[in-house]
Design a protein around this motif. Sequence first.
Motif, PDB file in Angstrom:
ATOM      1  N   TYR A   1       0.829  -1.213   0.000  1.00 35.34           N
ATOM      2  CA  TYR A   1       0.000   0.000   0.000  1.00 35.34           C
ATOM      3  C   TYR A   1       0.863   1.263   0.000  1.00 35.34           C
ATOM      4  O   TYR A   1       2.024   1.249   0.404  1.00 35.34           O
TER       5      TYR A   1
ATOM      6  N   ASN B   1      -1.265   5.403   3.648  1.00 31.98           N
ATOM      7  CA  ASN B   1      -1.978   4.436   4.473  1.00 31.98           C
ATOM      8  C   ASN B   1      -1.279   4.198   5.803  1.00 31.98           C
ATOM      9  O   ASN B   1      -0.047   4.162   5.878  1.00 31.98           O
TER      10      ASN B   1
ATOM     11  N   TRP C   1      -7.026  -2.724   9.751  1.00 32.82           N
ATOM     12  CA  TRP C   1      -7.667  -1.723   8.910  1.00 32.82           C
ATOM     13  C   TRP C   1      -8.964  -1.280   9.583  1.00 32.82           C
ATOM     14  O   TRP C   1      -9.499  -1.989  10.435  1.00 32.82           O
TER      15      TRP C   1
ATOM     16  N   VAL D   1      -5.818  -2.619  -5.289  1.00 35.67           N
ATOM     17  CA  VAL D   1      -6.090  -1.219  -4.946  1.00 35.67           C
ATOM     18  C   VAL D   1      -5.703  -0.223  -6.042  1.00 35.67           C
ATOM     19  O   VAL D   1      -6.499   0.666  -6.378  1.00 35.67           O
TER      20      VAL D   1
ATOM     21  N   THR E   1     -14.866  -2.360   1.271  1.00 40.37           N
ATOM     22  CA  THR E   1     -13.504  -2.104   1.705  1.00 40.37           C
ATOM     23  C   THR E   1     -13.533  -1.008   2.764  1.00 40.37           C
ATOM     24  O   THR E   1     -14.598  -0.523   3.161  1.00 40.37           O
TER      25      THR E   1
ATOM     26  N   THR F   1      -9.118   2.872   2.206  1.00 43.91           N
ATOM     27  CA  THR F   1      -8.918   2.522   0.799  1.00 43.91           C
ATOM     28  C   THR F   1      -9.736   3.447  -0.095  1.00 43.91           C
ATOM     29  O   THR F   1      -9.296   3.834  -1.182  1.00 43.91           O
TER      30      THR F   1
ATOM     31  N   ASP G   1      -7.767   6.635  -0.265  1.00 46.08           N
ATOM     32  CA  ASP G   1      -6.542   6.413  -1.021  1.00 46.08           C
ATOM     33  C   ASP G   1      -6.819   6.373  -2.528  1.00 46.08           C
ATOM     34  O   ASP G   1      -6.016   6.849  -3.330  1.00 46.08           O
ATOM     35  N   SER G   2      -7.955   5.796  -2.910  1.00 44.13           N
ATOM     36  CA  SER G   2      -8.293   5.676  -4.335  1.00 44.13           C
ATOM     37  C   SER G   2      -9.256   6.768  -4.798  1.00 44.13           C
ATOM     38  O   SER G   2      -9.753   6.716  -5.925  1.00 44.13           O
TER      39      SER G   2
END
Length: 325
Positions: free
Chosen positions: A34, A38, A144, A189, A206, A210, A213-214
Motif C-alpha cells: 500500500y 496508508n 484496517w 487497490v 472495503t 482505501t 486512497d483511491s
Amino acid sequence: MLKLSRAVLIGGVALGGLASTSSFAEKWHMPTPYGDGNLPTQIAYSFAQEIKDNTKGDLDITVHSGGSLVKHTEIPRSVKTGQVQVGEVFLGILGNENPVYKHDNIPFLATTFDDAKKLWEAAKPEVSKQLDKDGMMLLYAVAWPAQSLYSKEPVNSLADLAGTKMRAYSPSTSRLADLMGTTPTTIQVPDIPQAFSTGIIQAMITSPSTGVDSQAWDYVKNYTDVQAWIPKNIVVVNKRAFRRLDKATQQVVLDAAKHAEAAGWTKVAARAAKDKATLIANGMTVSEPSPQLLKELQAIGKTMAEEWKAEAPKDVGAILSRYQK
C-alpha cells in the motif's frame, strides 16, 4: 545514484541479502503493498526507523511501498524464499493456503476494534504455526478500519446489487460476492478507479482508508457503513535472515515489532473516523445500513463462518474456542 531494475535488485537480494558481515551494516528490503498515505505503511516506516536508530545503523531496512519492488501477491513467496528479508501482506490473500488466514475476513464475526483485537489474539498461535512451516516468522499486525459498502446507487437490500460486479481481493471476499448475488472480480487497490470508470466493477466492500486512497468520490457516490469485518496486514520475516542476526539485534527487531503493533491498534480508530469524514467532505453520501440489508448480510456471515469451520475443524475450532471464551 544508480537506479537498479526490479529484477536486478531482487536478484541481488536473493544472492546476498541473507548474508551478514561484521564490516558492513546489514541491509534488508521490506516490500509493502500500500501507498505512503496508508496507516500500515506509515507504521512500517516507523518500524524500520526504530530498528535503524536502536542498532546504530547496523540493521538498515528499506521500505518499498505501494508494490514498487514486489507485487502484493508475490510478497509472501519473496519472503519465504529469501528474495527479501521482511514484507507486509494483507492477511486475507493467504486464505487459499490455509483456512486460519481467513479469520478476519468472516463478516460479522468481529465488528468492533475490541473484538477484532480479541480475535487476533485467538488466531495468532495458529497463524504463527502456519507461517513457521513456510519458513517465516510473524512480527506484527496492523488492523484496517471496518469494511463497508461502496456503490454507485443506494443499496437498501441485496436485491439492489443483483447482477452487478463486485470487487474481490481475497478468497473470502470472492465467496462473499457470490453469496450477495454479485459477480466477484479481483481488483487490486491501484486499479480500483479504472475498474469502476470502465464498468469492470460497480461495487466494493472495503475500508474508508482505501476509499480515500483511491479517491472513491470520483467514481461512486454511496458509502453504506455496514462495518462487516476488520481485516489486518501482517508483517513477516524470513526465519533464516532473522536467525543470522545477533541476539541483541533480534531483540531490537522484536521490540520494534511490539511497538508497531501497539501503534496500529491505537491509531486505527482515529484513522477510520478521519477517513470517513474525508469521504463526506468530498461529497459522498455516508449512510447507515437498512435493517433489511443488515439482516441479509448477517445471514451471509453466519453461512461463511460455518463454511470456514468446516474447512479445518481442528484449527478453526481452536481459534473460535479461544475467541468465544
